[in-house]
Design a protein around this motif. Structure first.
Motif, mmCIF file in Angstrom:
data_model
loop_
_atom_site.group_PDB
_atom_site.id
_atom_site.type_symbol
_atom_site.label_atom_id
_atom_site.label_comp_id
_atom_site.label_asym_id
_atom_site.label_seq_id
_atom_site.Cartn_x
_atom_site.Cartn_y
_atom_site.Cartn_z
ATOM 1 N N LYS A 264 3.750 -3.545 -4.780
ATOM 2 C CA LYS A 264 4.577 -2.379 -4.460
ATOM 3 C C LYS A 264 4.382 -1.265 -5.487
ATOM 4 N N VAL A 265 4.330 -1.646 -6.757
ATOM 5 C CA VAL A 265 4.141 -0.644 -7.812
ATOM 6 C C VAL A 265 2.791 0.040 -7.665
ATOM 7 N N LEU A 266 1.748 -0.737 -7.465
ATOM 8 C CA LEU A 266 0.414 -0.151 -7.314
ATOM 9 C C LEU A 266 0.336 0.751 -6.091
ATOM 10 N N LEU A 267 0.899 0.285 -4.979
ATOM 11 C CA LEU A 267 0.851 1.053 -3.736
ATOM 12 C C LEU A 267 1.688 2.319 -3.819
ATOM 13 N N ALA A 268 2.778 2.275 -4.565
ATOM 14 C CA ALA A 268 3.675 3.431 -4.670
ATOM 15 C C ALA A 268 2.983 4.654 -5.249
ATOM 16 N N TYR A 269 1.957 4.440 -6.060
ATOM 17 C CA TYR A 269 1.276 5.558 -6.716
ATOM 18 C C TYR A 269 -0.103 5.845 -6.109
ATOM 19 N N GLU A 270 -0.380 5.208 -4.977
ATOM 20 C CA GLU A 270 -1.638 5.448 -4.271
ATOM 21 C C GLU A 270 -1.487 6.608 -3.295
ATOM 22 N N PRO A 271 -2.606 7.204 -2.868
ATOM 23 C CA PRO A 271 -2.539 8.259 -1.853
ATOM 24 C C PRO A 271 -1.949 7.730 -0.547
ATOM 25 N N THR B 280 -3.950 5.279 1.588
ATOM 26 C CA THR B 280 -3.948 3.855 1.255
ATOM 27 C C THR B 280 -2.744 3.160 1.873
ATOM 28 N N VAL B 281 -1.587 3.816 1.821
ATOM 29 C CA VAL B 281 -0.385 3.253 2.450
ATOM 30 C C VAL B 281 -0.625 3.101 3.949
ATOM 31 N N ASP B 282 -1.225 4.116 4.558
ATOM 32 C CA ASP B 282 -1.521 4.054 5.990
ATOM 33 C C ASP B 282 -2.463 2.901 6.310
ATOM 34 N N ALA B 283 -3.447 2.666 5.435
ATOM 35 C CA ALA B 283 -4.399 1.575 5.654
ATOM 36 C C ALA B 283 -3.707 0.223 5.577
ATOM 37 N N VAL B 284 -2.772 0.081 4.649
ATOM 38 C CA VAL B 284 -2.008 -1.171 4.531
ATOM 39 C C VAL B 284 -1.173 -1.387 5.785
ATOM 40 N N LEU B 285 -0.532 -0.337 6.258
ATOM 41 C CA LEU B 285 0.294 -0.443 7.459
ATOM 42 C C LEU B 285 -0.560 -0.752 8.686
ATOM 43 N N ALA B 286 -1.757 -0.182 8.724
ATOM 44 C CA ALA B 286 -2.646 -0.406 9.868
ATOM 45 C C ALA B 286 -3.069 -1.866 9.976
ATOM 46 N N ARG B 287 -3.146 -2.531 8.849
ATOM 47 C CA ARG B 287 -3.519 -3.949 8.854
ATOM 48 C C ARG B 287 -2.372 -4.832 9.340
ATOM 49 N N GLY B 288 -1.163 -4.286 9.299
ATOM 50 C CA GLY B 288 0.005 -5.061 9.675
ATOM 51 C C GLY B 288 0.646 -5.685 8.448
ATOM 52 N N LEU B 289 1.979 -5.737 8.448
ATOM 53 C CA LEU B 289 2.714 -6.291 7.317
ATOM 54 C C LEU B 289 3.074 -7.741 7.618
ATOM 55 N N GLU B 290 2.290 -8.627 7.051
ATOM 56 C CA GLU B 290 2.510 -10.052 7.308
ATOM 57 C C GLU B 290 3.828 -10.520 6.712
ATOM 58 N N ARG B 291 4.549 -11.318 7.466
ATOM 59 C CA ARG B 291 5.795 -11.913 6.971
ATOM 60 C C ARG B 291 5.489 -13.235 6.271
ATOM 61 N N PHE B 292 5.822 -13.334 5.009
ATOM 62 C CA PHE B 292 5.612 -14.567 4.265
ATOM 63 C C PHE B 292 6.896 -15.387 4.185
ATOM 64 N N THR B 293 8.019 -14.689 4.183
ATOM 65 C CA THR B 293 9.332 -15.345 4.200
ATOM 66 C C THR B 293 10.252 -14.483 5.063
ATOM 67 N N GLY B 294 11.481 -14.939 5.224
ATOM 68 C CA GLY B 294 12.441 -14.156 5.991
ATOM 69 C C GLY B 294 12.862 -12.882 5.296
ATOM 70 N N GLU C 27 10.629 0.926 6.400
ATOM 71 C CA GLU C 27 11.238 0.150 5.332
ATOM 72 C C GLU C 27 10.344 0.146 4.088
ATOM 73 N N LEU C 28 9.033 -0.041 4.301
ATOM 74 C CA LEU C 28 8.102 -0.075 3.172
ATOM 75 C C LEU C 28 8.005 1.295 2.513
ATOM 76 N N ARG C 29 7.905 2.355 3.314
ATOM 77 C CA ARG C 29 7.796 3.699 2.739
ATOM 78 C C ARG C 29 9.035 4.031 1.904
ATOM 79 N N ALA C 30 10.202 3.636 2.384
ATOM 80 C CA ALA C 30 11.433 3.889 1.631
ATOM 81 C C ALA C 30 11.439 3.103 0.324
ATOM 82 N N GLU C 31 10.943 1.872 0.370
ATOM 83 C CA GLU C 31 10.869 1.044 -0.833
ATOM 84 C C GLU C 31 9.931 1.658 -1.866
ATOM 85 N N LEU C 32 8.799 2.185 -1.408
ATOM 86 C CA LEU C 32 7.826 2.795 -2.320
ATOM 87 C C LEU C 32 8.403 4.052 -2.971
#
Length: 268
Positions: free
Chosen positions: A158-165, A168-182, A190-195
């Motif tokens: 999250k820290v690394l992504l927060a300071y990326e262009p 890059t965030v769009d590319a991560v979202l395009a891959r899909g946000l895998e759920r590892f836990t609930g 939700e991710l953009r707000a967190e960043l």
């Protein structure tokens, strides 16, 4: 080139696809080594050194050229190393520098907080861990060094992504946000707000988002030009590292990240 070397390059090991792929990789790496020593070589020269047909040497050189690792001198038709090698070398050198410069800080932080400390850098749309120090209270012996982890589900990510262009965030979202836990963030908004929150407060966290029972906090490491070059994180069991302690722990991590940043800036 010795006969033994030619046999090894032509090398057997069976006729399976896996053996052929390994042989091709070996030959490609050999070409890079030859060009490092001789500066420029033609396809005929490469074929002679490798002990293969000229067409095979040409195909290998073409593959390396398409990856930006070699290039042809237009006026001579010979191959030489390209700037892609410099980029790879620069990335490797930077990772070695930051690993070396952060080691003492990571040890001190692990001793102070008693938990595992990791340093990660961005690698495309993932984070890769380049250093790890286990604290006295660490309950896991897992070695994260060299491992890639998702940017959206880890504190370092999250820290690394927060300071990326934004791209890059769009590319991560395009891959899909895998759920590892609930608890894993799985929505784009939700991710953009967190960043945005990470950038505002200067640290990121996860509460059982990547592994059940594991919490983590991370801070950015700013290098030359104030660019974020890495993320320094600490992780521990959720019962020992609850969210109410995140702000206080983040202050300790931030101090460590600032020290690493100062060391990196001195290297220029």
């Amino acid at each position: 080139m010795s006969d033994d070397r030619r046999k090894a390059v032509r090398g057997g090991g069976g006729s399976g696809g896996g053996s052929t792929a390994v042989q091709s990789v070996d030959r490609a790496v050999t070409i890079l080594g030859l060009l490092a020593r001789h500066e420029e070589l033609g396809a005929t020269d490469l074929a002679e050194e490798l002990g293969v047909h000229k067409s095979t040497a040409f195909r290998l050189a073409l593959a390396l050229e398409q990856r930006g690792l070699v290039e042809q001198a237009a006026d001579r038709g010979k191959y030489r190393l390209a700037h892609g090698i410099v980029r790879l070398g620069g990335a490797a050198s930077a990772q070695l520098d930051i690993t070396r410069e952060s080691r003492r800080v990571c040890r001190d932080l692990a001793e102070e907080l008693g938990e595992g400390v990791n340093l990660a850098v961005i690698d495309g749309t993932e984070a890769i861990h380049v250093s790890q120090v286990r604290g006295l209270g660490s309950i896991s012996a897992y070695n994260w060094v060299g491992q890639q982890t998702p940017l959206h589900a880890t504190s370092s990510g999250k820290v690394l992504l927060a300071y990326e262009p934004v791209a890059t965030v769009d590319a991560v979202l395009a891959r899909g946000l895998e759920r590892f836990t609930g608890h894993t963030l799985a929505g784009a908004a939700e991710l953009r707000a967190e960043l945005a929150e990470v950038r505002e407060r200067g640290w990121g966290s996860t509460a059982e988002e990547y592994e059940v029972g594991l919490n983590a906090i991370a801070c950015p490491v700013h290098g030359v030009g104030d660019a974020v070059v890495a993320a320094l994180s600490i992780s521990g069991p959720s019962y020992r590292l609850p969210p109410r302690l995140f702000p206080a722990v983040a202050r300790s991590i931030a101090a460590g990240a600032e020290e690493i940043g100062r060391r990196m800036k001195r290297l220029g």
